[in-house]
Write a protein that holds these residues in place. Sequence first.
Motif, PDB file in Angstrom:
ATOM      1  N   THR A   9       1.068  -1.221   0.102  1.00  0.00           N
ATOM      2  CA  THR A   9      -0.049  -0.036   0.020  1.00  0.00           C
ATOM      3  C   THR A   9       0.858   1.484  -0.077  1.00  0.00           C
ATOM      4  O   THR A   9       1.639   1.516   1.040  1.00  0.00           O
ATOM      5  CB  THR A   9      -0.895   0.073   1.309  1.00  0.00           C
ATOM      6  N   ARG A  55      -3.288  -0.063  -3.095  1.00  0.00           N
ATOM      7  CA  ARG A  55      -3.879  -0.503  -1.812  1.00  0.00           C
ATOM      8  C   ARG A  55      -3.724  -2.183  -1.805  1.00  0.00           C
ATOM      9  O   ARG A  55      -4.351  -2.645  -2.794  1.00  0.00           O
ATOM     10  CB  ARG A  55      -5.232   0.174  -1.383  1.00  0.00           C
ATOM     11  N   THR A 107       0.860   6.888   4.910  1.00  0.00           N
ATOM     12  CA  THR A 107       1.125   5.946   3.693  1.00  0.00           C
ATOM     13  C   THR A 107       2.457   6.480   3.100  1.00  0.00           C
ATOM     14  O   THR A 107       2.618   7.803   2.884  1.00  0.00           O
ATOM     15  CB  THR A 107      -0.149   6.076   2.802  1.00  0.00           C
TER      16      THR A 107
END
Length: 466
Positions: free
Chosen positions: A346, A361, A460
């Motif tokens: 991800t 993802r 992320t």
Amino acid sequence: MKKMLRICLLTVLCMIFVTLGGFLALTWYYGRTFVVNTWINGIYCTGMTVEEVNSELVRNMEMPELTIIDGEGQSWPLDLSLADYRVDYTDSLRTYLRRRQSSWLSQEEMTEQHLFPQAIWSHEKLRELVADMDWVREERERSTAVEIRAGQEGESPYILYDGKSGRLDTEKLCEYVQQCLERGIYQVQVRQGDCYEDLEDTAADMLQRTRYGKLQSFLQGNLIYDMGAQQMELTPETMASFLQKDSAGYPVWEREELLVSPGHIREWVEQLAEQYDTVGTARDFQTTEGRVVQVTYKTYGTQLDVEAEVQFLAEELLRERSRPVTHQPAYVQEGFCRGLDDIGDTYVEVDMGQQRMYYYRDGECLISVDVVTGNARRGWNTPEGINFVYAKQKNRVLRGEGYASPVKYWMPVVGNVGIHDADWRRDFGGEIYLTNGSHGCINTPPEVMGEFYELVEKGTPVIMFY
């Protein structure tokens, strides 16, 4: 006439005496030799004396081989000739001859007889031979102590040498071998002869057994390091590496408790950090386009807290654990994904050479969009490296020297550089960035940025490269 009768009578008497004499002569002869049709152990014995048959049988018999099978199942041959071993059939031949004397006149068919010899040997020499066998001598010289020793490769780091259990009694062994030979047994199974015994422990032996139990409990630590994608169970070898040891490499005891070495613990933790830490390092990354580029960790990455882990292990190692304990280590900086690959499946990929941005993802590409990055001509190039989304804001005014740009979605990744919508642009991608690029941010089409903002989580990783 009378004279004729006397002659006839004398003739009859002579014949009787001759017949009787012949009978007695044959009786005497077969009283010391074997009758016709006599076969013994494959030898034709008719007319032969006991001594002659015995000599022939002994000459044709092979010397048997005595094999001693020790407690481990290993075979050890023994040369019986060195114990003056020989065989003799005299007694069994004489018994058989006496039984056959009364039937020497019979011409019945004889079947072959099988007689067993009497074995004769020097008991003293055999005892000396058995006692001097290599394995017997080694067993006799083996230490009678109970000791903790280093294990061989592939074994536990430490084993308990038990010199008290299963000791070979040499005298019992010698006696048992003699008994087996007397019964005609030439494969001697030592385990069946009650030749092993257990010696009584001394106080020192009992102490070693107690220590070994504690040591084994320590080595089977039931401690698992949760490294994210990898679960690392601390092996007995690893646990042993934490112990304080003497000059011979054996554990040090204090008040009958094991001691751990903070220095050894630190060394292991530092090796673990070297294996998993990524902050400031570089790595290869395969792009969506198919290239492999090298990128450097900038704001993103993983860094273990070495000091915290040394302290944890120093305390945890000496605790008793009845069930496995799973430990997640402390971090100075923790990646979005933990494990050897802390980018994982991800992440955001910004290919500045192709002016394209992707969002993955769990390995699935959910967004693929053209973007505009920093103005190359003005030297406002968007920085390369592995960074991360460290904040998310809506309706923010981005300010800088000579500009104030309102945006609906703001996701900074490194310093003042971030990903945001740019409704003032009509075109994206291509070579726009070379002369009309941004101040360094990643301009994204408004129609995509809203979805992007909702999908991408704080933390992320963002891989940025040309």
